[in-house]
Design a protein around this motif. Structure first.
Motif, mmCIF file in Angstrom:
data_model
loop_
_atom_site.group_PDB
_atom_site.id
_atom_site.type_symbol
_atom_site.label_atom_id
_atom_site.label_comp_id
_atom_site.label_asym_id
_atom_site.label_seq_id
_atom_site.Cartn_x
_atom_site.Cartn_y
_atom_site.Cartn_z
ATOM 1 N N ARG A 28 2.963 -2.070 10.173
ATOM 2 C CA ARG A 28 2.259 -2.083 8.887
ATOM 3 C C ARG A 28 2.370 -3.425 8.157
ATOM 4 O O ARG A 28 1.434 -3.846 7.500
ATOM 5 C CB ARG A 28 2.771 -0.971 7.985
ATOM 6 C CG ARG A 28 2.386 0.407 8.489
ATOM 7 C CD ARG A 28 2.946 1.488 7.603
ATOM 8 N NE ARG A 28 2.869 2.789 8.206
ATOM 9 C CZ ARG A 28 1.788 3.561 8.194
ATOM 10 N NH1 ARG A 28 0.694 3.135 7.601
ATOM 11 N NH2 ARG A 28 1.800 4.734 8.771
ATOM 12 N N ALA A 66 0.842 3.659 2.088
ATOM 13 C CA ALA A 66 1.313 3.909 3.453
ATOM 14 C C ALA A 66 2.499 3.012 3.797
ATOM 15 O O ALA A 66 3.462 3.454 4.430
ATOM 16 C CB ALA A 66 0.181 3.692 4.448
ATOM 17 N N THR A 67 2.449 1.756 3.374
ATOM 18 C CA THR A 67 3.545 0.828 3.642
ATOM 19 C C THR A 67 4.778 1.221 2.844
ATOM 20 O O THR A 67 5.894 1.165 3.361
ATOM 21 C CB THR A 67 3.128 -0.618 3.328
ATOM 22 O OG1 THR A 67 1.973 -0.939 4.103
ATOM 23 C CG2 THR A 67 4.229 -1.595 3.647
ATOM 24 N N SER A 120 0.849 -1.185 0.000
ATOM 25 C CA SER A 120 0.000 0.000 0.000
ATOM 26 C C SER A 120 0.891 1.242 0.000
ATOM 27 O O SER A 120 2.087 1.180 0.285
ATOM 28 C CB SER A 120 -0.893 0.007 1.238
ATOM 29 O OG SER A 120 -0.110 0.220 2.390
ATOM 30 N N ASP A 165 7.073 1.448 13.135
ATOM 31 C CA ASP A 165 6.003 1.798 12.195
ATOM 32 C C ASP A 165 5.949 0.797 11.042
ATOM 33 O O ASP A 165 4.874 0.309 10.687
ATOM 34 C CB ASP A 165 6.219 3.214 11.663
ATOM 35 C CG ASP A 165 5.143 3.644 10.694
ATOM 36 O OD1 ASP A 165 3.951 3.349 10.947
ATOM 37 O OD2 ASP A 165 5.486 4.273 9.673
ATOM 38 N N GLY A 172 5.555 4.219 1.966
ATOM 39 C CA GLY A 172 6.079 5.395 2.669
ATOM 40 C C GLY A 172 6.855 5.001 3.911
ATOM 41 O O GLY A 172 7.932 5.547 4.185
ATOM 42 N N ALA A 173 6.329 4.056 4.685
ATOM 43 C CA ALA A 173 7.020 3.582 5.885
ATOM 44 C C ALA A 173 8.334 2.901 5.520
ATOM 45 O O ALA A 173 9.346 3.080 6.205
ATOM 46 C CB ALA A 173 6.127 2.626 6.669
#
Length: 117
Positions: free
Chosen positions: A83, A20-21, A18, A79, A23-24
């Protein structure tokens, strides 16, 4: 030989992360590299200046900077682990990689390879 329209690995077998993942993972990769470099500066430059050159000035700057950045590294690791749902043992091993010179570089490459390829 494969063409760009016909990749060797089908898209269905590649992990889909994803946004968000991703980005992390990017944040983790950047801070892992920065912490690794700072740890090398601490061990290879600041500590010799302090103990062999009797000059603690470099250590007084680099030591706290590495400590602060290591906390950021721990947060980025946590984080990412949350995730991608790593087990606690993997999180602990990745977190400890920031304390051993050169190991954060290896851990970063391994994590990136496992998640992005």
């Amino acid at each position: 030989m494969t063409s760009p329209a016909d990749p060797a690995t089908p898209a269905a077998t590649q992990p889909q992360l994803s946004a968000a993942t991703r980005g992390a993972l990017t944040r983790y990769r950047v801070i892992a590299y920065v912490v690794g470099v700072m740890l090398l500066v601490l061990v290879l430059v600041a500590m010799p200046f302090k103990y062999f050159g009797d000059n603690p000035a470099v250590m007084n700057v680099v030591g706290p900077m590495h400590g602060f950045l290591y906390v950021v590294y721990l947060l980025a690791s946590f984080d990412l682990a949350r995730r991608v749902r790593w087990p606690l043992t993997r999180l602990v091993l990745v977190a400890l990689a920031g304390t051993i010179p050169f190991l954060s570089f290896y851990a970063e490459r391994k994590v990136h390879h496992d998640l992005a390829h």
